[in-house]
Structure formats: C-alpha cells, structure tokens
Enzyme design. Sequence first.
Site, PDB file in Angstrom:
ATOM      1  CE  LYS A 161      -4.062  -2.518   1.614  1.00 63.80           C
ATOM      2  NZ  LYS A 161      -3.543  -3.637   1.811  1.00 63.80           N
ATOM      3  CB  VAL A 162       3.692   2.307  -2.257  1.00 60.75           C
ATOM      4  CG1 VAL A 162       4.696   1.125  -1.808  1.00 60.75           C
ATOM      5  CG2 VAL A 162       3.055   1.826  -3.615  1.00 60.75           C
TER       6      VAL A 162
END
Lengths: 277, 277
Positions: free
Chosen positions: A94-95
């Site tokens: 979940k960058v």
Amino acid sequence: MTFRDKLREASLRNNSLLCVGLDPDPARLPEHLGTGPAAVVAFNRAIIDATRDIASAYKPNLGFYVGYGAAGIEALVETRRMIPDDIPVLLDAKVGDIALTARGYARGYFDEWDFDAVTAHPYLGEDSLEPFLSYRERCTFILVKTSNPGSGDLQDLPVREQGDEPLYRRVARRVARWQETYGSCGIVVGATYPSELAKVRAICPDLPLLVPGIGAQEGDLEATVRAGLGSDPSLVLINASRAIIYAGDGLDFADAARGAAIDLRDRINAVRAAIRA
Amino acid sequence: MTFRDKLREASLRNNSLLCVGLDPDPARLPEHLGTGPAAVVAFNRAIIDATRDIASAYKPNLGFYVGYGAAGIEALVETRRMIPDDIPVLLDAKVGDIALTARGYARGYFDEWDFDAVTAHPYLGEDSLEPFLSYRERCTFILVKTSNPGSGDLQDLPVREQGDEPLYRRVARRVARWQETYGSCGIVVGATYPSELAKVRAICPDLPLLVPGIGAQEGDLEATVRAGLGSDPSLVLINASRAIIYAGDGLDFADAARGAAIDLRDRINAVRAAIRA
C-alpha cells in the site's frame, strides 16, 4: 513477460482465481514452529509447497513482516524467493509517496526484491504512481474501494464534478485513464462491497482485479465473483489469507491449508461455471 | 512523555522548527563514503552529529531504505538508534491498511523500531488508523494536502456534503474529530500549497503539523510559516531533506549540512520574529 500474461497463465494452469495471502501473524503460527522470523520462513515454505498447484498468485502483506523488525524483512525477501517463477507475487505494501520517494520504493520492491506487483494508495495522484506504473511489465494495484468497515469514511464521500458520484468511483475513472497511458494498472475492491464492485467493474472492465476480504472478513463469495469477472476472467484474484493459512494449527497445518485452498478454489469455480451455464 | 511534549521540548531547546529529512539517495551520497547500507549509516551518523543541536526532529523516509533491500532496513533501524533520545523521530512510511494489518505495522514501527511518530494515509478511514492512534504517547501524522504537483488529482475534488469543499479539507475535519477521541493526531500539509495550509490550520489549530516541500520542492518559506503556526508555535515541523543533507558532497558534507540547517532554522525564526513584532 507482462504481469497480465503471467497471471493469465498461472490462472489457467491451476484453474484458479485464488490468491493466497501470506500474512504470518505471530499469535497464530503453529506452536511447533516456534516464533520469530525463522518460524515465518518455515511456515511460509510449508504453505507455498502445499498450495503451489492451487493458487494463481501469492500476496504477502508487508505489515506482517515489519512487525518482526528488520529480520522480518529478510524473511519477506526469502519468502518471495521461495515462490515458483511461474506464479505471480504481489507485495501488499500500500505504497503512496511523492515521485522521488516512490522511485526508491519501486526500485526496492520491483528491482531489488523482485515482486511482480504492488498495491498502492491513490491519494497523492498520478505523479506519485508514475514511478510504479512505468514498470510496464509489472502491475500496480490501486486501492479503489477497500474491504474494511470504515472504508466509507472517505471513499464514499460524494464528489460533485461532472455529475455526483462517490469518491471511489472517481478513483476508478482516474485508474481507467492512467491505464491508457501505462497499461500496467490493476484495481483493488473489497469483497465486502459487491455492489460497489459491480459499479467499478463497469468503469474498468479489463483491469486485473484484486479482491481481499473473502475469508475472515466474510465477504459474499458468489456476489463477488459475479460482480468481479471482467472481460478476461483469468485476471481476477480472489484473496484469502487467514481462512487458508490458519485452517489448521497442528503438525498438519499445511495439509489443512491445502484443503482450505482447494475448497475455496472449487467454490469460486462453481460460481464461474454457474455464470457460464 | 507524549510526542507533543517531546517535540515541544526539543523545539524550545534548539530554538528550532526544523525537521531534517534523512533520505539517503544512492546517487547522491558523498563519493568517499562508498555505496550501500554501510555508507547510508555513516552518512546519517555524520548528518545527525552535525545537526543534533539545530534540528527539532528527524524524519527518515522508509522509501529511501527499501531501495537498498533488506540491509537497508537494518540501516534504518540503526539510524533510529543513533538519534539522541530527546529528539523526536518520525518514520515517514505513509502507512494505510486494514486494522489487523495496521496493528502489525504499529507494533513494528512503534514497539520494535521505536519511532516516535509515523505518517499515514487517510483513504481507508478511522478504523485503519485506530491501531496507530491508540498509541496515545506517539503521534500519527495524517496526510491532508501533499506537496507534489499531482496532489490535486484527488485531494482537490469537490465534496458535496454539508456544503461544498475540497476533499483535503474534509479530511482535515475528520482528523480534528479523531483528535478528540485519541489525542495523538498530527497533520501533513505540503509547503507548496500555503493558502490551503491556512485553511487546514483554521480547522485544526492545535495539531502538530508536518510541512514537507520547503527545500528542493521550492515551497514559499515565509508564506508557509505564517500559515502554519498554530495555537502552540512549537508544534510545527518544517521539513527539509535534500536541501540540507546534500548541501555539500565532498569530505566536508556534514559541515555543509550543518551550515544549511542553521541557515534554514534562522530563516524560519526570522519569519516567526517578524510575525511576533
């Protein structure tokens, strides 16, 4: 080979839309394996060996490795290496950061650690995603509508612009547009929101779709598969983590995981068969 | 001691609102240090030693460490240990995941790695942030309006609900409400958007504020300080990374960094003095 091709081949070979989430919770590892990063590696190895002919992809979530400190990151990298080359591996990290920093993450997750795909937040917009999307052989799965109870806090806010609609659908339209530029987009929609999934699929019919929330989060399997199948039915990943990897906690935990994986794969396929019929 | 107290003390002791970003770009480390994780540790040690009486906080960004592989994470953990106990350290990891996973991250970043604060995405809503916010002695800085050019893609979308306003302001209102519950919230607003910052400050006057984008991203320093000072002027962190840590690239890089840090701290303080006058 592109991510789409690799996923399609794995999906057809194993006749499966099942993505196995490799999320080693320290409180739930089988007791006989011990604890700590070495136990994580042993656990993942057994799960992978038991499901490699059943899963179409694997998805370790970074958060479960960070919890073990730096040695947990070593365990994550080793886990990635254990997975056969012909099965795609998504890093659920979940960058979402500004471009310069995103390039560091992309270099790490794609080049150094060699993951086939990552998950990403849309909140910073296109320039923050470009460093990932420009790896056109890989895939960047962008969060559209998440599976958690509070996902509506922001994602359901009504956006007034060219007609009212909730934010998550506006995000889906952005992703569809980015796909025209990069060709390496995917989308994430939680199984806990099948009617929202159908609306997203109408906007993005041909994108690889990752659907978490089927197992422990109790999304509706039939509604999810019906809503999620797109123009290429092999580009759907129904993810289950806890429901598979913790199906048993004894010496036979890997056999139990295999059984749970086969059962879920077959239930997904039964829905697909019913849709085709 | 709470994060707010620790930050206030460091800020008053060093008469500084300057947060130094520890973002070791492999392409920009001084040549004599070599490359790789050992060079990162040596670089950070020299920067910290040269600025510990000037900075009110440090902020390593996870993305710059991930790029070095697992050994980069070791370098990050070692970097955190090198920073004196009385200076707060923010991990800029931009977390954002469902609650169960968020607990893993929180355990890792707060308990194992001992950071004082993290940055976080709001997109998944309150239940995704609760595992971080429930560490009430720490601080969770929530992205409201980011500094990058594409930040408007989503953050400026007009939300129709109790009166029209852009999404980022709606996020600020959510954070203000979460603060009432947890007391451990902070906010992030980029220096490249000072008029938006003023509007956010009107909604959240008493929250710790992190402002990236002053140095290399060319935000307007005076407008930022004027807009950013809240009800407690020591709870503002003006972050600069590249403009300080790469001020020089020779044997004297640490002296150059110290000079750049003093210069920026003093320019910030000159604006504060002008406001008070």
